[in-house]
Design an enzyme around this catalytic site. Structure first.
Site, mmCIF file in Angstrom:
data_model
loop_
_atom_site.group_PDB
_atom_site.id
_atom_site.type_symbol
_atom_site.label_atom_id
_atom_site.label_comp_id
_atom_site.label_asym_id
_atom_site.label_seq_id
_atom_site.Cartn_x
_atom_site.Cartn_y
_atom_site.Cartn_z
ATOM 1 N N ASN A 75 0.849 -1.194 0.000
ATOM 2 C CA ASN A 75 0.000 0.000 0.000
ATOM 3 C C ASN A 75 0.883 1.242 0.000
ATOM 4 O O ASN A 75 2.073 1.159 0.301
ATOM 5 C CB ASN A 75 -0.992 -0.001 1.184
ATOM 6 C CG ASN A 75 -0.435 -0.673 2.409
ATOM 7 O OD1 ASN A 75 0.464 -0.150 3.054
ATOM 8 N ND2 ASN A 75 -0.924 -1.888 2.708
ATOM 9 N N GLU B 57 -4.103 -0.954 6.230
ATOM 10 C CA GLU B 57 -2.966 -0.411 6.989
ATOM 11 C C GLU B 57 -3.082 1.091 7.234
ATOM 12 O O GLU B 57 -2.113 1.726 7.656
ATOM 13 C CB GLU B 57 -1.646 -0.698 6.258
ATOM 14 C CG GLU B 57 -1.358 -2.146 5.962
ATOM 15 C CD GLU B 57 -1.126 -2.993 7.208
ATOM 16 O OE1 GLU B 57 -1.092 -2.431 8.319
ATOM 17 O OE2 GLU B 57 -1.011 -4.217 7.059
ATOM 18 N N SER C 116 -8.323 -0.618 -0.081
ATOM 19 C CA SER C 116 -8.130 -1.999 0.354
ATOM 20 C C SER C 116 -8.330 -2.943 -0.834
ATOM 21 O O SER C 116 -9.293 -2.803 -1.587
ATOM 22 C CB SER C 116 -9.147 -2.287 1.455
ATOM 23 O OG SER C 116 -9.054 -3.606 1.877
ATOM 24 N N HIS D 83 4.520 0.669 1.713
ATOM 25 C CA HIS D 83 4.685 -0.680 2.271
ATOM 26 C C HIS D 83 4.812 -1.671 1.125
ATOM 27 O O HIS D 83 3.941 -1.720 0.250
ATOM 28 C CB HIS D 83 3.501 -1.027 3.169
ATOM 29 C CG HIS D 83 3.407 -2.487 3.497
ATOM 30 N ND1 HIS D 83 4.485 -3.207 3.979
ATOM 31 C CD2 HIS D 83 2.385 -3.378 3.401
ATOM 32 C CE1 HIS D 83 4.111 -4.471 4.160
ATOM 33 N NE2 HIS D 83 2.855 -4.606 3.807
ATOM 34 N N HIS E 169 6.836 -10.439 7.490
ATOM 35 C CA HIS E 169 5.806 -9.778 6.670
ATOM 36 C C HIS E 169 6.390 -9.065 5.452
ATOM 37 O O HIS E 169 6.221 -9.535 4.333
ATOM 38 C CB HIS E 169 4.996 -8.816 7.549
ATOM 39 C CG HIS E 169 3.826 -8.204 6.833
ATOM 40 N ND1 HIS E 169 2.619 -7.955 7.444
ATOM 41 C CD2 HIS E 169 3.667 -7.786 5.561
ATOM 42 C CE1 HIS E 169 1.774 -7.442 6.565
ATOM 43 N NE2 HIS E 169 2.401 -7.314 5.412
HETATM 44 ZN ZN LIG Z 1 1.852 -6.393 3.639
#
Ligand SMILES: [Zn+2]
Length: 226
Positions: free
Chosen positions: A29, A76, A45, A95, A158
């Site tokens: 994102n 997020e 999203s 991200h 992640h």
């Molecule tokens: Zn992620």
């Protein structure tokens, strides 16, 4: 439409994230704050990056409340707004799931400074924050604490996150992190990597801040090419 130009730039850099391998499918994102209003343009999203248009980008305030948009903002969003409230020196948060940086987050090893380009824009080794489920205010506080005043942080098990201004420079920082992680991982298979001396890293970073960081700060997130 509010902030049409900034929304279009968020779309452009979201696509660049996907086409340059920083994310796949609907991962990752991106947000960018308009310094004049404090409003933040953020990816929706579950965005499909191929068909994403400026109209799909959601405008939220610094508390994450939707100002304008037809979709739900990224899950997020609490993290993006937390970081942007805390860090007045940057306007963009990206991200990614770039694979080499993410791999360092799986073995919980920091990415050391081995390249001059990375030394310049990262300024220090990039640390790994402990694992926590993302999308919550607690996660936002955890990541913000580990990011500190830095440009990049790896999320345990992640992905990665970088911050900067403008979008072009933020995108470069994301690639500098991924390049460092990749080159270090390859170099380790060839032999014992030499790290750049701390004083050289400090000098390169100071030069970068003076020539790019300061100029970027004075500009809005869409204006300057890094
Ligand atoms: Zn992620």
């Amino acid at each position: 439409m509010l902030l049409e130009d900034l929304r279009a730039e968020v779309v452009r850099y979201t696509r660049k994230m996907a086409t340059s391998g920083l994310v796949r499918a609907t991962q990752g994102n991106l947000s960018a704050r308009d310094p004049a209003t404090g409003h933040i343009c953020i990816t929706p999203s579950g965005a499909d990056y191929e068909t994403l248009t400026a109209d799909d980008i959601v405008v939220v305030d610094e508390e994450g409340r939707v100002v304008e948009g037809r979709w739900r903002p990224s899950l997020e969003t609490p993290l993006h707004t937390f970081i942007l409230r805390r860090r007045r020196d940057i306007h963009c948060v990206m991200h990614t799931h770039s694979p080499y940086a993410t791999a360092f987050g799986v073995v919980y090893q920091p990415v050391p400074v081995v390249l001059s380009e990375s030394a310049a824009c990262l300024g220090a080794e990039v640390l790994v924050a402990p694992y926590a489920p993302s999308g919550t205010p607690e996660f936002a506080a955890l990541i913000a604490e580990h990011l500190g005043e830095g440009s990049a942080i790896i999320w345990g098990n992640h992905g990665a996150m970088v911050v900067g201004t403008p979008l072009a420079l933020t995108f470069s920082i994301a690639h500098a992190l991924e390049d460092s992680a990749m080159v270090y991982a390859i170099a380790r298979q060839l032999g014992e990597p030499e790290l750049l001396p701390p004083e050289e890293v400090a000098q390169l970073h100071a030069f970068w801040l003076a020539h790019y960081g300061q100029r970027a700060l004075a500009s809005n997130p869409v204006a300057a090419e890094g």
